[in-house]
Design a protein around this motif. Structure first.
Motif, PDB file in Angstrom:
ATOM      1  N   ARG A  93      52.448  10.952 -22.239  1.00  0.00           N
ATOM      2  CA  ARG A  93      53.148  11.412 -21.046  1.00  0.00           C
ATOM      3  C   ARG A  93      52.245  10.846 -19.950  1.00  0.00           C
ATOM      4  O   ARG A  93      52.798  10.414 -18.903  1.00  0.00           O
ATOM      5  N   GLY A  94      51.315  10.755 -20.072  1.00  0.00           N
ATOM      6  CA  GLY A  94      50.270  10.117 -18.897  1.00  0.00           C
ATOM      7  C   GLY A  94      50.704   8.832 -18.575  1.00  0.00           C
ATOM      8  O   GLY A  94      50.435   8.533 -17.448  1.00  0.00           O
ATOM      9  N   GLN A  95      51.085   8.072 -19.387  1.00  0.00           N
ATOM     10  CA  GLN A  95      51.860   6.630 -19.056  1.00  0.00           C
ATOM     11  C   GLN A  95      52.742   6.743 -17.984  1.00  0.00           C
ATOM     12  O   GLN A  95      52.993   6.122 -17.017  1.00  0.00           O
ATOM     13  N   GLU A 124      53.298   9.382 -16.176  1.00  0.00           N
ATOM     14  CA  GLU A 124      52.929  10.139 -15.144  1.00  0.00           C
ATOM     15  C   GLU A 124      52.057   8.912 -14.043  1.00  0.00           C
ATOM     16  O   GLU A 124      52.034   9.054 -12.755  1.00  0.00           O
ATOM     17  N   ALA A 125      51.371   7.887 -14.709  1.00  0.00           N
ATOM     18  CA  ALA A 125      50.556   7.095 -14.066  1.00  0.00           C
ATOM     19  C   ALA A 125      51.786   6.322 -13.407  1.00  0.00           C
ATOM     20  O   ALA A 125      51.430   5.871 -12.101  1.00  0.00           O
ATOM     21  N   GLY A 126      52.836   5.792 -13.949  1.00  0.00           N
ATOM     22  CA  GLY A 126      53.821   5.074 -13.240  1.00  0.00           C
ATOM     23  C   GLY A 126      54.316   5.869 -12.214  1.00  0.00           C
ATOM     24  O   GLY A 126      54.568   5.107 -10.967  1.00  0.00           O
ATOM     25  N   GLN A 149      62.073   2.660 -13.345  1.00  0.00           N
ATOM     26  CA  GLN A 149      61.134   1.488 -13.255  1.00  0.00           C
ATOM     27  C   GLN A 149      59.968   1.854 -14.405  1.00  0.00           C
ATOM     28  O   GLN A 149      59.650   1.013 -15.249  1.00  0.00           O
ATOM     29  N   TYR A 184      59.524  -0.716 -17.428  1.00  0.00           N
ATOM     30  CA  TYR A 184      58.128  -1.573 -17.400  1.00  0.00           C
ATOM     31  C   TYR A 184      57.055  -0.872 -18.053  1.00  0.00           C
ATOM     32  O   TYR A 184      56.048  -1.497 -18.477  1.00  0.00           O
ATOM     33  N   VAL A 185      57.069   0.468 -18.189  1.00  0.00           N
ATOM     34  CA  VAL A 185      55.844   0.967 -18.707  1.00  0.00           C
ATOM     35  C   VAL A 185      56.166   1.531 -20.145  1.00  0.00           C
ATOM     36  O   VAL A 185      55.481   1.205 -21.162  1.00  0.00           O
ATOM     37  N   PRO A 202      58.449  -1.042 -23.232  1.00  0.00           N
ATOM     38  CA  PRO A 202      57.630  -2.060 -23.800  1.00  0.00           C
ATOM     39  C   PRO A 202      56.764  -1.611 -24.770  1.00  0.00           C
ATOM     40  O   PRO A 202      56.466  -2.188 -25.926  1.00  0.00           O
ATOM     41  N   GLN A 203      56.099  -0.340 -24.532  1.00  0.00           N
ATOM     42  CA  GLN A 203      55.057   0.016 -25.514  1.00  0.00           C
ATOM     43  C   GLN A 203      55.896   0.881 -26.568  1.00  0.00           C
ATOM     44  O   GLN A 203      55.473   0.790 -27.649  1.00  0.00           O
TER      45      GLN A 203
END
Ligand SMILES: Nc1ncnc2c1ncn2[C@@H]1O[C@H](COP(=O)(O)OP(=O)(O)OP(=O)(O)O)[C@@H](O)[C@H]1O
Ligand SMILES: [Mg+2]
Lengths: 229, 254
Positions: free
Chosen positions: A125-127, A129-131, A140, A144-145, A148-149
């Motif tokens: 979830r941090g990904q 939140e960072a975005g 987006q 983009y975040v 792809p992962q």
């Protein structure tokens, strides 16, 4: 011994060579591959859309996603194939293999959506939140975040789904398509031989799937390596 | 120090499933001010930052950046600004996470440029220049083409600070920026934050590093059970004779 061998080769010739019966199997391989490829592509698109429905915060979309997966999982694929072919597309004059691929794509979509959903949820979830905290929109961040992962995590399960799908297509004979299975069956009836045509059919599927498995494993290893750079 | 408020939080409340985590917390941060938030685990420190950075919706109170109201319950119920407005408001702040949250599929350089480009702040060329400049400043220029997976924790956190700074925020929030690091790596990160303080970057820092909080902060807030128990300059707090505060600070300084 040589008598036995003569018998075997005679049966072999009768099943696969006489009257160009191998051509039947070859074109069957083509049909299986065509149907599977189009179906897996459609399955991914449908699966992705259904996954988005299931992950959405909007209730009506959740319901659509849930009903779709429930219905598809709760009915046999032969039944689905026949409904799509004889009911939904009854009056539409498209190539048989395309209609069959649509049916399998619809079926596969329900399973793929679960794979994609799990893949997206597997990303920390941090990904997200960072975005979001960096000014990306929710969309987006997804594109983009997260995706792809997620693709890397999803890949093995997706490969399995493709393999399952290839085997599932062995029922297209029900709507009159001559795939590998149907070709084997046809030869069986024409020659009154069961063993060779059927075992031959199994061998063809096995080799096809083995080649695909090897290719997928290689590609997966490549993905992993590129990640560790 | 200017009296312009960059951030204004008034009477915010936040519950998780009936468990009231923030009970009427108010906090204003002036431009150039460095505020540290300390307090025991579970006191609601992260929740304040998460509400302020719009990662969590608050149940009541007012959240304002400069003159822009992000959320308010003055009408009687909680109202958030619309999407477009919130997108603009997100530009005011940056957030540095305890667990870095770098994007593992991008190089260090791209981690910094991509958000700047995607949010439409500037074009790829300008973003690239900005990233290179920041990486140089933080001593990471040789890591530009590395992937986050190959960095040490301290390097990762410095990259994540660079990534937040590239957005040119007016206020930067840190949630325990050194808690995930080995002790010998905290120094390099704290040094960067101190450097920012010296340049009068407005910051709100949740931390357990008392010595650091004392050195870097203009004001320290001691949070307990979802309320501000006490606040003041580092001198005031560290020389206070409040028993609860002293026992908390004492425990961490040991
Ligand atoms: N998403 C959530 N759902 C339910 N409860 C939550 C959630 N987030 C936080 N809480 C609860 O809210 C309380 C405050 O959490 P918070 O993370 O703000 O504490 P903290 O002061 O940052 O603690 P720490 O020093 O451990 O980071 C805790 O009791 C926590 O369990
Ligand atoms: Mg916390």
């Amino acid at each position: 011994m040589s008598e036995w061998w003569a018998g075997v080769s005679e049966t072999f010739a009768r099943c696969f060579i006489n009257e160009g019966r191998y051509k039947l199997l070859l074109s069957g391989i083509g049909v299986t591959i065509k149907v599977s490829l189009l179906a897996v592509a459609l399955g991914m698109i449908i699966g992705f859309l259904i996954a988005l429905c299931n992950l959405s915060k909007k209730k009506p979309l959740n319901i659509i996603g849930k009903v779709y997966t429930d219905v598809i999982r709760g009915t046999p694929s032969v039944t689905q194939l026949m409904i799509i072919y004889f009911v939904v597309f009854a009056t539409i004059n498209w190539a048989k293999w395309v209609i069959a691929a649509i049916a399998f794509g619809i079926n596969s979509g329900a399973y793929v959506s679960e794979i994609i959903r799990a893949g997206i949820l597997s990303i920390d979830r941090g990904q997200t939140e960072a975005g979001r905290s960096l000014g990306l929109t929710a969309r987006q961040t997804m594109i983009y975040v997260v995706i792809p992962q997620a693709v890397k995590n999803i890949f093995p399960a997706m490969g399995n789904e493709f393999i399952t799908l290839i085997k599932e297509t062995a029922i297209v004979g029900y709507v009159g398509l001559m795939d590998i299975q149907k070709a084997g069956d046809f030869i069986k009836s024409a020659t009154y031989e069961a063993f060779m045509p059927l075992v031959g059919t199994a061998i063809i599927y096995f080799v096809l799937i083995k080649m695909l498995t090897i290719a997928l494993t290689k590609y997966e290893a490549y993905l992993r390596k590129s990640e560790k750079r | 120090m200017s009296e312009d408020k960059v951030l204004e939080i008034k009477n915010i409340r936040k519950s998780f499933d009936g468990n009231e985590v923030l009970k009427d917390v108010s906090l204003s941060v002036a431009s150039g001010e460095v505020v540290s938030i300390i307090g025991p685990s579970g006191s609601g420190k992260s929740t304040i930052l998460r509400c302020a950075t719009l990662l969590e919706r608050m149940d009541g109170g007012i959240l304002k950046y400069k003159d822009d109201i992000a959320a308010s319950d003055e009408s009687g119920h909680m109202v958030y600004a619309d999407k477009k407005e919130l997108k603009r408001i997100r530009r005011y702040f940056g957030l540095v996470f305890q667990s870095f949250n770098l994007f593992p599929h991008y190089t260090v350089h791209k981690n910094i440029t991509e958000p700047v480009i995607l949010s439409g702040q500037c074009d790829a060329k300008q973003a690239g220049e900005r990233a290179t400049e920041l990486l140089e400043r933080l001593g990471l220029e040789d890591k530009a083409e590395a992937y986050p997976g190959s960095l040490s924790g301290g390097q990762k956190q410095r990259v994540s600070i660079a990534r937040a700074l590239a957005m040119k925020p007016e206020i930067l929030f840190f949630d325990e920026p050194t808690s995930a690091l080995d002790p010998e790596l905290t120094g390099e990160v704290l040094k960067v934050i101190k450097g920012l303080a010296a340049e009068h970057m407005t910051m709100v820092i949740v931390t357990h590093a008392m010595k650091f909080a004392r050195e870097v902060s203009d004001r320290i807030i001691f949070l307990e059970n979802g309320v501000i128990h006490s606040q003041g300059t580092p001198e005031e707090l560290f020389n206070s004779n409040d028993e609860r505060l002293n026992s908390f600070i004492g425990k961490l300084e040991e």
